[in-house]
Enzyme design. Sequence first.
Site, PDB file in Angstrom:
ATOM      1  CD  GLU A   1      52.939  17.555-108.298  1.00  9.00           C
ATOM      2  OE1 GLU A   1      53.367  16.414-108.544  1.00  9.00           O
ATOM      3  OE2 GLU A   1      51.939  18.046-108.846  1.00  9.00           O
TER       4      GLU A   1
ATOM      5  CG  ASP B   1      55.727  14.492-110.063  1.00 13.31           C
ATOM      6  OD1 ASP B   1      54.912  14.189-109.172  1.00 13.31           O
ATOM      7  OD2 ASP B   1      55.407  14.951-111.172  1.00 13.31           O
TER       8      ASP B   1
ATOM      9  CB  ILE C   1      51.836  10.185-108.320  1.00 19.91           C
ATOM     10  CG1 ILE C   1      51.944   9.289-107.094  1.00 19.91           C
ATOM     11  CG2 ILE C   1      50.971   9.542-109.387  1.00 19.91           C
ATOM     12  CD1 ILE C   1      50.623   9.029-106.399  1.00 19.91           C
ATOM     13  CG  ASP C   2      54.773  13.146-114.155  1.00 19.07           C
ATOM     14  OD1 ASP C   2      54.322  14.268-113.894  1.00 19.07           O
ATOM     15  OD2 ASP C   2      55.176  12.809-115.274  1.00 19.07           O
TER      16      ASP C   2
ATOM     17  CB  THR D   1      47.779  12.652-111.190  1.00 18.96           C
ATOM     18  OG1 THR D   1      48.546  13.834-111.401  1.00 18.96           O
ATOM     19  CG2 THR D   1      47.191  12.724-109.791  1.00 18.96           C
TER      20      THR D   1
ATOM     21  CG  ASP E   1      55.560  17.856-113.923  1.00 18.75           C
ATOM     22  OD1 ASP E   1      55.066  17.044-113.136  1.00 18.75           O
ATOM     23  OD2 ASP E   1      55.091  19.004-114.104  1.00 18.75           O
TER      24      ASP E   1
END
Length: 239
Positions: A40, A60, A62-63, A65, A178
């Site tokens: 990302e 990713d 941190i998914d 977030t 994601d």
Amino acid sequence: MAEQWQDVLDHAVAVAQKAGKVGLLENPDYFIPLVLFIGEESVAAGEPCDLTDEPTWIIDPIDGTTNFFPLAFLLIMGVVYSCLEDKMFVARRGKGAFCNGKQLRVSDQKDIHCSIVATEFGSNRDGGAVEKIFSSLRKVVCLPVHGVRGAGSAAINLCLVASGCVEAYYEIGVHVWDVAAGALMVTEAGGVLMDVEGGALDMMSRRILAANNRHIAEQIVGQIQAFTPQRDDAPPQQQ
Ligand SMILES: O=P(O)(O)O[C@H]1[C@H](O)[C@@H](O)[C@H](O)[C@@H](O)[C@@H]1O
Ligand SMILES: [Mg+2]
Ligand SMILES: [Mg+2]
């Protein structure tokens, strides 16, 4: 060869666990020993988002977030670490999907009216898109389904399908990083993946529907008002 991939998977699990503790990747070099890379943050920085036949990490960090750490070795292995729950989801193609070592299996529910569907509103605030997202959700709710959920993370929603906690998850607007790891989790747990209009899943299309079985998936497809976000592998926009 098989052992080589197991070592790589073990390494990915260790890195995910460590990243879950510190919240950040301390050393991104962990992920580029031998393969291509789509992340990302690297794509945001202008790196390409091209999927080839070469082994590729799709990451990713941190998914959702907040608390999650998914990564994928596309179509071969996937790792999603839910650090708040200390749940390590691991899948390997042809060898199953596991959470903390326990094999995952999708729900065997066949009745859409008894099914729980996960989805997210995403980050697109374009009026037309928001309208379609709400309209789709309204139609899904009124099928009627038993309930609707949203974990706030595409990766975790896919793991919920794989775990049998929800029957389906759909979203338009997600990116390949994601969903790559969680998608493998679903198929290895016996579930199905498709496009939100019912065709084959295209990982770069930013649209996904995952379900415990085709029957449930197809009933959700019938309710979704689809739209087409810019693909992940679209050429950079001219200024
Ligand atoms: O938190 P990130 O990595 O940005 O991913 C989320 C995405 O941004 C949202 O649009 C989606 O609704 C979530 O499902 C993703 O997990
Ligand atoms: Mg994400
Ligand atoms: Mg992210």
